[in-house]
Design a protein around this motif. Structure first.
Motif, PDB file in Angstrom:
ATOM      1  N   PHE A   1     -33.202 -37.677 -23.719  1.00  0.00           N
ATOM      2  CA  PHE A   1     -31.943 -36.283 -23.418  1.00  0.00           C
ATOM      3  C   PHE A   1     -31.240 -36.611 -22.053  1.00  0.00           C
ATOM      4  CE2 PHE A   1     -35.083 -34.549 -26.103  1.00  0.00           C
ATOM      5  CZ  PHE A   1     -36.379 -34.792 -25.938  1.00  0.00           C
ATOM      6  N   LYS A   2     -30.024 -36.383 -22.617  1.00  0.00           N
ATOM      7  CA  LYS A   2     -28.999 -35.894 -21.526  1.00  0.00           C
ATOM      8  C   LYS A   2     -29.520 -34.645 -20.365  1.00  0.00           C
ATOM      9  CE  LYS A   2     -24.162 -35.030 -22.063  1.00  0.00           C
ATOM     10  NZ  LYS A   2     -23.111 -34.426 -22.600  1.00  0.00           N
ATOM     11  N   ALA A   3     -29.625 -35.095 -19.450  1.00  0.00           N
ATOM     12  CA  ALA A   3     -29.720 -34.028 -18.230  1.00  0.00           C
ATOM     13  C   ALA A   3     -29.573 -34.602 -16.975  1.00  0.00           C
ATOM     14  CB  ALA A   3     -31.263 -33.883 -18.643  1.00  0.00           C
ATOM     15  N   HIS A   4     -29.664 -33.343 -15.767  1.00  0.00           N
ATOM     16  CA  HIS A   4     -29.370 -33.713 -14.146  1.00  0.00           C
ATOM     17  C   HIS A   4     -30.953 -34.391 -14.475  1.00  0.00           C
ATOM     18  CE1 HIS A   4     -27.916 -33.804 -10.430  1.00  0.00           C
ATOM     19  NE2 HIS A   4     -29.188 -32.973 -10.192  1.00  0.00           N
ATOM     20  N   SER A   5     -32.018 -33.898 -14.918  1.00  0.00           N
ATOM     21  CA  SER A   5     -33.173 -34.599 -14.537  1.00  0.00           C
ATOM     22  C   SER A   5     -34.367 -35.268 -15.439  1.00  0.00           C
ATOM     23  CB  SER A   5     -34.477 -33.129 -14.338  1.00  0.00           C
ATOM     24  OG  SER A   5     -34.064 -32.764 -15.568  1.00  0.00           O
TER      25      SER A   5
ATOM     26  N   GLY B   1     -41.509 -16.776 -15.277  1.00  0.00           N
ATOM     27  CA  GLY B   1     -41.264 -15.254 -15.188  1.00  0.00           C
ATOM     28  C   GLY B   1     -41.753 -14.792 -15.611  1.00  0.00           C
ATOM     29  N   ALA B   2     -43.606 -14.755 -16.041  1.00  0.00           N
ATOM     30  CA  ALA B   2     -44.771 -13.827 -15.553  1.00  0.00           C
ATOM     31  C   ALA B   2     -44.917 -13.855 -14.326  1.00  0.00           C
ATOM     32  CB  ALA B   2     -45.925 -15.196 -15.809  1.00  0.00           C
ATOM     33  N   ALA B   3     -44.394 -14.715 -13.072  1.00  0.00           N
ATOM     34  CA  ALA B   3     -44.887 -14.046 -11.880  1.00  0.00           C
ATOM     35  C   ALA B   3     -43.392 -13.438 -11.570  1.00  0.00           C
ATOM     36  CB  ALA B   3     -44.525 -15.739 -10.448  1.00  0.00           C
ATOM     37  N   GLY B   4     -42.130 -13.175 -12.275  1.00  0.00           N
ATOM     38  CA  GLY B   4     -41.319 -12.318 -11.688  1.00  0.00           C
ATOM     39  C   GLY B   4     -40.464 -12.837 -10.883  1.00  0.00           C
ATOM     40  N   ALA B   5     -40.701 -14.482 -10.685  1.00  0.00           N
ATOM     41  CA  ALA B   5     -39.483 -15.389 -10.082  1.00  0.00           C
ATOM     42  C   ALA B   5     -38.747 -15.887 -10.051  1.00  0.00           C
ATOM     43  CB  ALA B   5     -40.452 -16.419  -8.726  1.00  0.00           C
ATOM     44  N   GLY B   6     -37.853 -15.265 -11.152  1.00  0.00           N
ATOM     45  CA  GLY B   6     -36.343 -15.970 -11.708  1.00  0.00           C
ATOM     46  C   GLY B   6     -36.848 -16.736 -12.874  1.00  0.00           C
ATOM     47  N   ASP B   7     -35.661 -18.525 -12.778  1.00  0.00           N
ATOM     48  CA  ASP B   7     -36.614 -19.238 -13.692  1.00  0.00           C
ATOM     49  C   ASP B   7     -35.403 -20.494 -13.102  1.00  0.00           C
ATOM     50  OD1 ASP B   7     -32.566 -18.373 -14.285  1.00  0.00           O
ATOM     51  OD2 ASP B   7     -32.776 -19.737 -13.049  1.00  0.00           O
ATOM     52  N   ILE B   8     -35.797 -21.470 -13.221  1.00  0.00           N
ATOM     53  CA  ILE B   8     -35.885 -22.880 -12.798  1.00  0.00           C
ATOM     54  C   ILE B   8     -34.671 -23.037 -12.357  1.00  0.00           C
ATOM     55  CG2 ILE B   8     -34.809 -23.920 -15.578  1.00  0.00           C
ATOM     56  CD1 ILE B   8     -36.729 -26.136 -14.666  1.00  0.00           C
ATOM     57  N   GLY B   9     -33.626 -22.891 -12.622  1.00  0.00           N
ATOM     58  CA  GLY B   9     -32.208 -22.883 -12.530  1.00  0.00           C
ATOM     59  C   GLY B   9     -32.122 -22.387 -11.229  1.00  0.00           C
ATOM     60  N   GLU B  10     -32.204 -21.001 -10.829  1.00  0.00           N
ATOM     61  CA  GLU B  10     -32.589 -21.064  -9.207  1.00  0.00           C
ATOM     62  C   GLU B  10     -32.994 -21.659  -8.425  1.00  0.00           C
ATOM     63  OE1 GLU B  10     -33.014 -16.433 -11.280  1.00  0.00           O
ATOM     64  OE2 GLU B  10     -33.615 -16.202  -8.844  1.00  0.00           O
ATOM     65  N   LEU B  11     -34.849 -22.725  -9.190  1.00  0.00           N
ATOM     66  CA  LEU B  11     -35.184 -23.126  -8.107  1.00  0.00           C
ATOM     67  C   LEU B  11     -34.991 -24.746  -7.718  1.00  0.00           C
ATOM     68  CD1 LEU B  11     -37.079 -20.903  -7.995  1.00  0.00           C
ATOM     69  CD2 LEU B  11     -39.276 -22.352  -7.936  1.00  0.00           C
ATOM     70  N   PHE B  12     -34.289 -24.741  -8.629  1.00  0.00           N
ATOM     71  CA  PHE B  12     -33.835 -26.560  -8.876  1.00  0.00           C
ATOM     72  C   PHE B  12     -32.774 -26.257  -9.166  1.00  0.00           C
ATOM     73  CE2 PHE B  12     -37.993 -26.870  -7.822  1.00  0.00           C
ATOM     74  CZ  PHE B  12     -38.937 -26.653  -8.759  1.00  0.00           C
ATOM     75  N   PRO B  13     -31.451 -26.421  -8.848  1.00  0.00           N
ATOM     76  CA  PRO B  13     -29.902 -25.875  -9.535  1.00  0.00           C
ATOM     77  C   PRO B  13     -29.543 -27.258  -9.510  1.00  0.00           C
ATOM     78  CG  PRO B  13     -30.534 -24.850  -6.794  1.00  0.00           C
ATOM     79  CD  PRO B  13     -31.333 -25.860  -7.062  1.00  0.00           C
TER      80      PRO B  13
ATOM     81  N   ARG C   1     -30.681 -33.396  -5.106  1.00  0.00           N
ATOM     82  CA  ARG C   1     -32.231 -33.991  -4.648  1.00  0.00           C
ATOM     83  C   ARG C   1     -33.028 -33.618  -6.147  1.00  0.00           C
ATOM     84  NH1 ARG C   1     -34.278 -28.811  -1.846  1.00  0.00           N
ATOM     85  NH2 ARG C   1     -32.537 -27.700  -2.405  1.00  0.00           N
ATOM     86  N   TYR C   2     -32.295 -33.392  -7.389  1.00  0.00           N
ATOM     87  CA  TYR C   2     -33.179 -33.585  -8.681  1.00  0.00           C
ATOM     88  C   TYR C   2     -31.998 -34.359  -9.303  1.00  0.00           C
ATOM     89  CZ  TYR C   2     -34.598 -28.914  -6.464  1.00  0.00           C
ATOM     90  OH  TYR C   2     -35.464 -28.384  -4.683  1.00  0.00           O
ATOM     91  N   LYS C   3     -31.763 -34.843  -9.126  1.00  0.00           N
ATOM     92  CA  LYS C   3     -30.879 -36.188  -9.971  1.00  0.00           C
ATOM     93  C   LYS C   3     -32.112 -37.208 -10.896  1.00  0.00           C
ATOM     94  CE  LYS C   3     -27.207 -38.533 -12.199  1.00  0.00           C
ATOM     95  NZ  LYS C   3     -27.239 -37.436 -13.330  1.00  0.00           N
ATOM     96  N   ASN C   4     -31.743 -37.152 -11.686  1.00  0.00           N
ATOM     97  CA  ASN C   4     -33.038 -38.005 -13.007  1.00  0.00           C
ATOM     98  C   ASN C   4     -34.669 -37.972 -11.940  1.00  0.00           C
ATOM     99  OD1 ASN C   4     -31.246 -39.414 -13.755  1.00  0.00           O
ATOM    100  ND2 ASN C   4     -30.487 -40.809 -12.179  1.00  0.00           N
ATOM    101  N   ILE C   5     -35.117 -36.583 -11.690  1.00  0.00           N
ATOM    102  CA  ILE C   5     -35.884 -36.786 -10.944  1.00  0.00           C
ATOM    103  C   ILE C   5     -36.914 -36.441 -12.177  1.00  0.00           C
ATOM    104  CG2 ILE C   5     -35.808 -33.745 -11.109  1.00  0.00           C
ATOM    105  CD1 ILE C   5     -37.733 -33.995  -8.622  1.00  0.00           C
ATOM    106  N   ASP C   6     -38.492 -36.865 -11.749  1.00  0.00           N
ATOM    107  CA  ASP C   6     -39.738 -36.739 -12.923  1.00  0.00           C
ATOM    108  C   ASP C   6     -40.107 -34.708 -12.741  1.00  0.00           C
ATOM    109  OD1 ASP C   6     -43.009 -38.334 -13.478  1.00  0.00           O
ATOM    110  OD2 ASP C   6     -42.075 -36.759 -14.174  1.00  0.00           O
TER     111      ASP C   6
END
Ligand SMILES: Nc1ccn([C@@H]2O[C@H](COP(=O)(O)OP(=O)(O)OP(=O)(O)O)[C@@H](O)[C@H]2O)c(=O)n1
Ligand SMILES: C[C@](O)(CO)[C@H](O)COP(=O)(O)O
Length: 374
Positions: A243-247, A262-274, A279-284
């Motif tokens: 897949f074409k992606a940063h991670s 979403g279930a926790a009301g904690a926003g979304d993945i982009g907020e936590l891992f821009p 730091r998240y380049k090619n991350i597992d």
């Protein structure tokens, strides 16, 4: 009515509580303990300002609970957190309380306020009723005070007292060290500090957490990219087209993370891992899921169930569904029966049907951690 700021200290590591949930994130019905403690005091006095210290990685989440509380990042010690909060106080007096002392009553606050003008700090204490031995010698227990919070200070006296390299365990020790005047008033056994899990059985003001289920939904899409492995649900499902992606582009885990947040009301993945953070380049993405599950547990939730629907024309996923289920269940510390994985084509329709990419939707169900049985 005197101008008074409330500071509630909630940035501790909760190490002695020794549970995967932090004590300040235990729910009292639907309210986290730090907010319960804050609202309890707000019901007792019309504070000019309300400041809460939070652990840096929890501030974004705490801010979602209130738009009137001023959140300040805590430090490595209680004193450092208090120092950070004091930078934002602009009233002549400040009331400082531990979020771990949620059951403060009106009578105790009245006793503190009554002495406000007569000292640099007013401190609640409870007497000692046991025999006290200090370094093998029995001492006069009537000379011993068990100090509590909230403590009511002249703001400038407390600010000056904290301009020190010495770390004190409470505000009054710092002010006393500077020669400030300390007034002691009777506290309350109800103002007990929640330190270890056993303390929960002796905190009458706390009500059990709500048993509501919280369902979150996540959706993600990634385009195919040749020349890399395809990771899906933590499993390699193709060796040369990924897949074409940063991670690593694991679109199933990304949708699942968004469902959990979403279930926790904690926003979304982009907020936590821009997706522009190196730091998240090619991350597992399994690492990201582990981090999110740890966060979800820390802030007071248990993960109950998730359901993932993968929409892909390529590759054929049936052979991988169980491996994905067991992989994700292991990461989320769930029984595999609570991780459901579906795979479908879109009958050659749309970008999925044209084999341009893969779409995944997911739901996750959370419940509050039930502390009544610890
Ligand atoms: N760096 C810190 C440490 C403590 N506190 C707060 O100060 C209060 C009293 O601290 P304590 O009961 O010791 O909480 P923890 O530090 O979390 O507990 P532990 O020492 O067991 O880790 C708590 O409300 C805690 O959240 C804080 O705001 N910042
Ligand atoms: C401030 C305090 O609650 C007064 O008894 C106590 O000193 C906090 O100690 P902790 O180790 O930070 O809980």
């Amino acid at each position: 009515m005197p101008e008074l700021t409330l500071i509630v200290l909630g940035a501790g590591s909760s190490s002695r509580f020794n549970q995967r949930v932090k004590k300040q994130w235990l729910r009292i019905e639907e309210t986290p303990l730090w907010l319960f403690a804050t609202q309890n005091l707000q019901h007792l006095f019309p504070f000019t300002q309300v400041i809460v210290t939070t652990s840096p990685d929890e501030t974004f989440y705490a801010q979602k609970f209130s738009n009137t509380i001023h959140f300040v990042e805590g430090g490595k010690s209680r004193q450092e957190s208090l120092h950070n909060a004091l930078l934002h106080v602009n009233t002549p007096y400040v009331l400082v309380s531990d979020s771990a002392r949620p059951c403060i009553d009106q009578a105790m606050l009245v006793r503190l306020l009554a002495e406000m003008e007569n000292a640099d700090i007013v401190v609640p204490y409870v007497p000692v009723v046991d025999t006290v031995v200090f370094e093998e010698a029995t001492i006069d227990r009537d000379a011993v005070k068990r100090i509590q919070t909230p403590q009511l200070s002249r703001t400038e006296s407390l600010r000056k007292a904290l301009e020190t390299k010495i770390t004190y365990t409470d505000d009054s020790s710092a002010i006393k060290a500077l020669g400030g005047k300390v007034a002691y008033v009777l506290g309350s056994e109800r103002a007990k500090k929640l330190t270890c899990k056993e303390d929960l059985h002796d905190m009458a003001c706390l009500k059990a957490p709500s048993t509501h289920a919280f369902v979150g939904y996540g959706f993600d899409v990634h385009a195919y990219e040749e020349g890399k492995a395809m990771m899906l649900g933590g499993i390699c499902v193709h060796d040369t087209i990924g897949f074409k992606a940063h991670s690593d582009g694991d679109v199933a885990i990304h949708a699942l993370i968004d469902a959990l947040l979403g279930a926790a009301g904690a926003g979304d993945i982009g907020e936590l891992f821009p997706d522009n953070d190196p730091r998240y380049k090619n991350i597992d993405s399994k690492t990201l899921l582990k981090e999110v599950c740890a966060f979800i547990h820390k802030v007071g939730f248990d993960i109950s169930h998730c359901d993932i629907a993968i929409m892909a024309e390529f590759p054929r996923l049936s052979p991988f569904k169980d491996a994905i289920r067991f992989c994700l269940a292991d990461i989320m510390e769930l029984s595999p029966i609570h991780v459901n994985v579906k795979a479908t084509t879109t009958e050659k329709l749309g970008f999925v049907g044209r084999k341009e990419g893969v779409a995944v939707s997911a739901t996750a169900t959370l419940h509050y951690y039930d502390w009544t049985h610890v």
